[in-house]
Write an enzyme that holds these catalytic residues in place. Structure first.
Site, PDB file in Angstrom:
ATOM      1  CG  HIS A 124      -0.367  -0.118   2.528  1.00  0.00           C
ATOM      2  ND1 HIS A 124       0.067   0.967   3.260  1.00  0.00           N
ATOM      3  CD2 HIS A 124      -0.132  -1.201   3.318  1.00  0.00           C
ATOM      4  CE1 HIS A 124       0.536   0.566   4.424  1.00  0.00           C
ATOM      5  NE2 HIS A 124       0.434  -0.752   4.491  1.00  0.00           N
ATOM      6  CG  ASP A 175      -2.497   3.985   2.938  1.00  0.00           C
ATOM      7  OD1 ASP A 175      -2.151   2.990   2.263  1.00  0.00           O
ATOM      8  OD2 ASP A 175      -3.310   3.913   3.883  1.00  0.00           O
ATOM      9  CG  ASP A 203       2.824  -0.447   7.848  1.00  0.00           C
ATOM     10  OD1 ASP A 203       2.416  -0.956   6.787  1.00  0.00           O
ATOM     11  OD2 ASP A 203       2.071  -0.146   8.783  1.00  0.00           O
ATOM     12  CD  GLU A 220      -3.037  -1.871   5.498  1.00  0.00           C
ATOM     13  OE1 GLU A 220      -3.218  -2.884   6.179  1.00  0.00           O
ATOM     14  OE2 GLU A 220      -2.448  -0.844   5.942  1.00  0.00           O
ATOM     15  CD  GLU A 221      -1.202   1.839   7.719  1.00  0.00           C
ATOM     16  OE1 GLU A 221      -1.950   1.389   8.604  1.00  0.00           O
ATOM     17  OE2 GLU A 221      -0.032   1.464   7.572  1.00  0.00           O
ATOM     18  CD  GLU A 276       0.816  -4.459   5.491  1.00  0.00           C
ATOM     19  OE1 GLU A 276       1.589  -3.925   6.318  1.00  0.00           O
ATOM     20  OE2 GLU A 276      -0.151  -3.860   4.970  1.00  0.00           O
ATOM     21  CG  HIS A 323       1.215   1.970  12.644  1.00  0.00           C
ATOM     22  ND1 HIS A 323      -0.119   1.703  12.832  1.00  0.00           N
ATOM     23  CD2 HIS A 323       1.458   1.688  11.342  1.00  0.00           C
ATOM     24  CE1 HIS A 323      -0.658   1.274  11.708  1.00  0.00           C
ATOM     25  NE2 HIS A 323       0.296   1.253  10.775  1.00  0.00           N
TER      26      HIS A 323
END
Length: 399
Positions: free
Chosen positions: A77, A79, A110, A144-145, A172, A371
């Protein structure tokens, strides 16, 4: 100037990391332009599908020698999540690389790393004159987030996706701090988010009622039952069960009441629930409904998120894509530990289409900082991941 400043592979990775595709209100145009340039450099076709406005899906395709075979989809992804910039050692969208090779950037783990691993592995294979049997699609999806609803979910339900003829998807996982063992995901827990509202007798806060039940009494019963179940699951986790194999319940919000000396007419409690694939989902739902009934009259259950029971990808002897992946990694003197993902990824939407999917991020020796502040990856481990990904792609596409 460090040696990394002259490394074209690392510089391409850093260029992608510098694109601030960060929530909220992501503008994906810069990502699209970057990916189109990469496709041109690879001499591969690139399609951009915008099934929802400003929610593009980019697919770069390497056609195989037997394109009629089900294809391989390598997904990541575009984002990334927001940052607390003041907590970072270096600016999170500068992609700073230290003298000893650590790349600091939001998305370094990520999930811009996986997207570039896919591209760089294909680049090396093409430069080496390799031809693969199966067609390989490299996809880059939005949002995705935010749960992937406006990204992979809509895309994999579309006619455009169906035409890709996907037989296996690789998505992932997260980096491993081990020097030899990768982490992989073959399934996910089912996300449910609920609100339970309890209505009861109102009146002065100094009163007691002999028969009527207050909202506070009802909500106390509900919270107790949820926390009792939570503690049983927590003990499983304490005793060594992987997080993905236990059901987590967390109380995330309470609301209600108008004044401290007035009995509230209603109180509400919110729970975030992630149901293990080893839990009977119907029995679990009936258990919650039973608690609501036992709490008394005027207790209602409302779902904010009620995902269907998530499927898992089989890892048995007939799972030939998984076995091709595992054999390839073990032939390199490495190994894979595959578990149930404790969170969610876009792979769940693929599995709902009946397509096997494995989450696999081939980066070792790396602290898990998804994150988190100071998200980073070492240039050497990133480049080693390319070598692993090359061999994995060959194995999957020739399976």
């Amino acid at each position: 100037m460090s040696k990394w400043e002259k490394d074209e592979v690392i510089q391409r990775f850093r260029e992608y990391l510098r694109i601030p595709s960060v929530h909220p209100n992501v503008d994906y145009n810069e990502c699209i332009n970057f990916l189109k340039r990469q496709a041109d450099l690879l001499d591969l076709p690139c399609n951009v599908y915008e099934l929802l406005e400003k929610k593009p899906v980019v697919v770069i395709t390497w056609v195989g020698t037997r394109p009629e075979l089900p294809s391989i989809l390598l997904n990541s992804h575009m984002d990334v999540v927001p940052v607390y910039e003041e907590q970072w050692k270096y600016p999170p969208f500068e992609a700073h690389i230290t003298e000893d090779g650590w790349i600091y950037a939001r998305g370094a783990q990520d999930m811009k790393s996986n997207g570039m691993l896919h591209l760089e592995a294909v680049r090396k294979l093409k430069e080496g004159g390799v031809r693969l049997k199966r067609t390989v699609h490299i996809s880059f999806v939005p949002d995705e987030e935010l749960g992937g609803i406006d990204g992979m979910k809509i895309f994999c339900e579309s006619e455009e996706f169906r035409k890709l003829n996907v037989g296996f998807e690789m998505d992932e996982s997260y980096p491993s701090d081990d020097p030899k063992v990768f982490h992989a995901f073959h399934g996910e827990r089912t996300a449910r988010q609920v609100k339970i509202t309890c209505k009861g007798v109102t009146g002065h806060g100094a009163m007691l009622h002999k028969e009527a039940v207050t909202a506070g009494e009802k909500i106390n019963y509900i919270i107790h039952k949820f926390m009792e179940f939570r503690e049983k699951e927590r003990q499983k986790f304490i005793n060594g069960a992987p997080l993905g194999e236990v059901t987590t319940i967390n109380l995330t919000k309470l609301e209600g009441g108008v004044q401290i000396n007035v009995l509230p007419e209603q109180l509400s409690v919110y729970f975030d629930i992630r149901i293990s694939p080893f839990e009977d989902h119907n029995a679990f739902e009936n258990m919650i409904l039973g608690w609501c009934k036992d709490a008394g009259e005027n207790v209602t259950l409302e779902y904010f998120v009620k995902n269907p029971e998530e499927k898992t990808t089989k890892l048995d002897e007939d799972a030939y894509f998984w076995n091709a992946l595992l054999k390839t990694v073990r032939d390199m003197g490495l190994d894979i530990n595959s578990v149930i993902c404790p969170g969610t990824t876009d792979a769940r939407f693929i599995r709902r289409q009946g397509i096997p999917a494995i989450g696999f991020s081939p980066i070792l020796n790396t602290p898990q900082l998804i994150h988190a502040h100071n998200e980073r990856v070492h240039a050497d481990d990133f480049k080693h991941g390319i070598v692993v990904m090359e061999k994995v792609i060959v194995a999957l596409a020739n399976a």
